[in-house]
Design an enzyme around this catalytic site. Structure first.
Site, mmCIF file in Angstrom:
data_model
loop_
_atom_site.group_PDB
_atom_site.id
_atom_site.type_symbol
_atom_site.label_atom_id
_atom_site.label_comp_id
_atom_site.label_asym_id
_atom_site.label_seq_id
_atom_site.Cartn_x
_atom_site.Cartn_y
_atom_site.Cartn_z
ATOM 1 N N PHE A 153 64.475 -34.699 76.758
ATOM 2 C CA PHE A 153 65.652 -34.152 76.057
ATOM 3 C C PHE A 153 65.439 -34.274 74.552
ATOM 4 O O PHE A 153 66.274 -34.753 73.815
ATOM 5 C CB PHE A 153 66.913 -34.901 76.518
ATOM 6 N N LYS A 177 51.418 -28.763 77.446
ATOM 7 C CA LYS A 177 50.020 -28.307 77.580
ATOM 8 C C LYS A 177 49.156 -29.235 78.445
ATOM 9 O O LYS A 177 48.254 -28.784 79.137
ATOM 10 C CB LYS A 177 49.326 -28.296 76.203
ATOM 11 N N VAL A 188 51.299 -21.943 75.347
ATOM 12 C CA VAL A 188 50.489 -21.259 74.328
ATOM 13 C C VAL A 188 51.415 -20.322 73.545
ATOM 14 O O VAL A 188 52.107 -19.488 74.133
ATOM 15 C CB VAL A 188 49.356 -20.420 74.977
ATOM 16 N N GLY A 215 57.207 -30.569 58.155
ATOM 17 C CA GLY A 215 57.344 -30.861 59.589
ATOM 18 C C GLY A 215 56.386 -30.067 60.459
ATOM 19 O O GLY A 215 56.465 -30.115 61.683
ATOM 20 N N ASP A 234 44.455 -29.515 69.739
ATOM 21 C CA ASP A 234 45.583 -28.709 70.227
ATOM 22 C C ASP A 234 45.096 -27.302 70.603
ATOM 23 O O ASP A 234 45.412 -26.781 71.672
ATOM 24 C CB ASP A 234 46.662 -28.652 69.128
ATOM 25 N N LYS A 267 44.958 -25.176 74.346
ATOM 26 C CA LYS A 267 45.490 -23.816 74.556
ATOM 27 C C LYS A 267 44.384 -22.853 74.985
ATOM 28 O O LYS A 267 44.605 -21.952 75.806
ATOM 29 C CB LYS A 267 46.167 -23.336 73.267
ATOM 30 N N GLY A 271 58.605 -24.138 67.601
ATOM 31 C CA GLY A 271 60.029 -24.101 67.265
ATOM 32 C C GLY A 271 60.859 -24.291 68.529
ATOM 33 O O GLY A 271 60.524 -23.744 69.584
#
Ligand SMILES: NC(=O)c1ccc[n+]([C@@H]2O[C@H](COP(=O)([O-])OP(=O)(O)OC[C@H]3O[C@@H](n4cnc5c(N)ncnc54)[C@H](OP(=O)(O)O)[C@@H]3O)[C@@H](O)[C@H]2O)c1
Length: 348
Positions: free
Chosen positions: A14, A131, A158, A212, A226, A230, A327
């Protein structure tokens, strides 16, 4: 009016994405009923620090969001079964779909792999933006989903809500993907964009951290991990590659200098951290590395934290999709699109 189907969902995690999703589901409640004949009921939320509540009659989304915003916890929710762990929640809830949005770990895949296995074994569909499990245990998890006759969807792993996976598997169905190359990490693209505007690597990284985009410990992004995760997900999904992260050649952007960036311009292009896969002697090869991208390539114009992917297909040649790669709201919409895909499949 057509009858309304109910879909019960349990949310594991959450944080940013989990809360954004609950907000989107609340705001779109009437629209989803009207346009899709779907009522999405939230029946459980379980988070390791913020608490856990389960009520098969449905939870009040606004109340949960208010509680977490005001107290950082959902412990004071007035009804339901409290305090169950994520695994107990998955086992005991009567959800049709488990939405797994806990932390990503690209070394072990946990806790996501455990969550997803528990959900599939209890014959619940799974939608995840995590991921780790998909990059590390794709085949095993897809087999488990098939054995239990449920779906495992992972669009947001992705490019968050930008629909690369559904574009390839639905829109481009029947059209083999022979190769792909893309900008799959917004943080490094932001840093390289700032460097092309004259900033040093160090100050561009600091700015990315202030905004951020980058973590205080930025190695997952700047060392290319990262993007490797992906790349593996795309190669396995779109090209049946059977790759794991250690099979992807990797070089991050930490050694890219301002001089390299200037030289790239003189050579007719820009430096981008490119994630790519291609066929070589009947096998899929993949790598993540800084590359010179010529100015007339669509990827050259993808700046800041944006992401993009070019698929080289059999029938259509190159197809490029550009969009946001992160986002809360964007990711929530990708999860919603997976939930609607399950709804459509259920309608059959
Ligand atoms: N944010 C994005 O733009 C974006 C985009 C695409 C994909 N994703 C992926 O989506 C997932 C969620 O991202 P996020 O931004 O929402 O991260 P986040 O804000 O860190 O939220 C993750 C939540 O999961 C909770 N959690 C960790 N382990 C758990 C467990 N064992 N059981 C229950 N809850 C657990 C955390 O608990 P506490 O913090 O309360 O300890 C946290 O609230 C990640 O896997 C991320 O990589 C994120």
């Amino acid at each position: 009016m057509a009858s309304i189907c109910a879909m019960r969902v349990a949310l594991i995690g959450f944080g940013t994405v989990g809360q954004s999703l609950v907000n989107v589901l609340h705001e779109k409640e009437a629209y989803l009923k009207k346009e899709y004949g779907l009522n999405i009921e939230l029946v459980a939320v379980s988070d390791i620090m913020k608490g856990s509540v389960m009520d098969d009659d449905g939870l009040d989304k606004v109340e949960l969001l208010k509680l977490v915003a005001e107290t950082g916890s959902i412990g004071a929710y007035p009804k339901g079964v409290k305090g169950l762990s994520s695994v107990e929640t998955i086992r005991r809830s009567e959800a049709d779909v488990v939405i797994e949005v806990a932390w990503t770990n690209l070394e072990t895949g946990e806790p996501g792999i455990t969550h997803i296995k528990e959900a599939l074994r209890s014959e619940k569909h799974v939608v995840t933006s995590n991921k780790g499990p998909i990059a590390l245990a794709y085949k095993e998890l897809m087999n488990l989903a098939d054995e239990n006759n449920v779906k495992l969807l992972y669009e947001c792993t992705v490019m968050s809500g930008t629909p690369v996976i559904s574009m390839a598997s639905n829109g481009l169905a029947g059209n083999r993907v022979k190769a792909f190359k893309g900008i799959l990490n917004g943080t490094t693209n932001y840093i390289l964009t700032k460097m092309s505007e004259g900033e040093s690597y160090g100050s561009a990284l600091k700015e990315a951290q202030r905004l951020g985009y980058a973590e205080a410990e930025p190695s997952a992004d700047v060392e290319g991990w990262d993007a490797v995760g992906k790349t593996v997900i795309l190669a396995n999904t779109l090209m049946s590659a059977g790759l794991s992260p250690n099979m992807v050649e990797r070089k991050g952007i930490t050694e890219v200098t301002s001089e390299d960036v200037e030289n790239a311009e003189d050579n007719g292009g820009v430096i981008k951290l490119i994630a790519q896969a291609w066929m070589e002697e009947e096998r899929v090869k993949a790598k993540v590395s800084p590359e010179l991208i010529e100015f007339d390539d669509p990827l050259a114009n993808v700046t800041g934290a944006m992401n993009a992917l070019t698929l080289t297909t059999e029938g259509l040649g190159d197809v490029t999709i550009i969009g946001k790669g992160a986002g809360g709201v964007e990711t929530a919409h990708g999860i919603l699109s997976d939930l609607l895909a399950i709804h459509r499949a259920n309608l059959g």
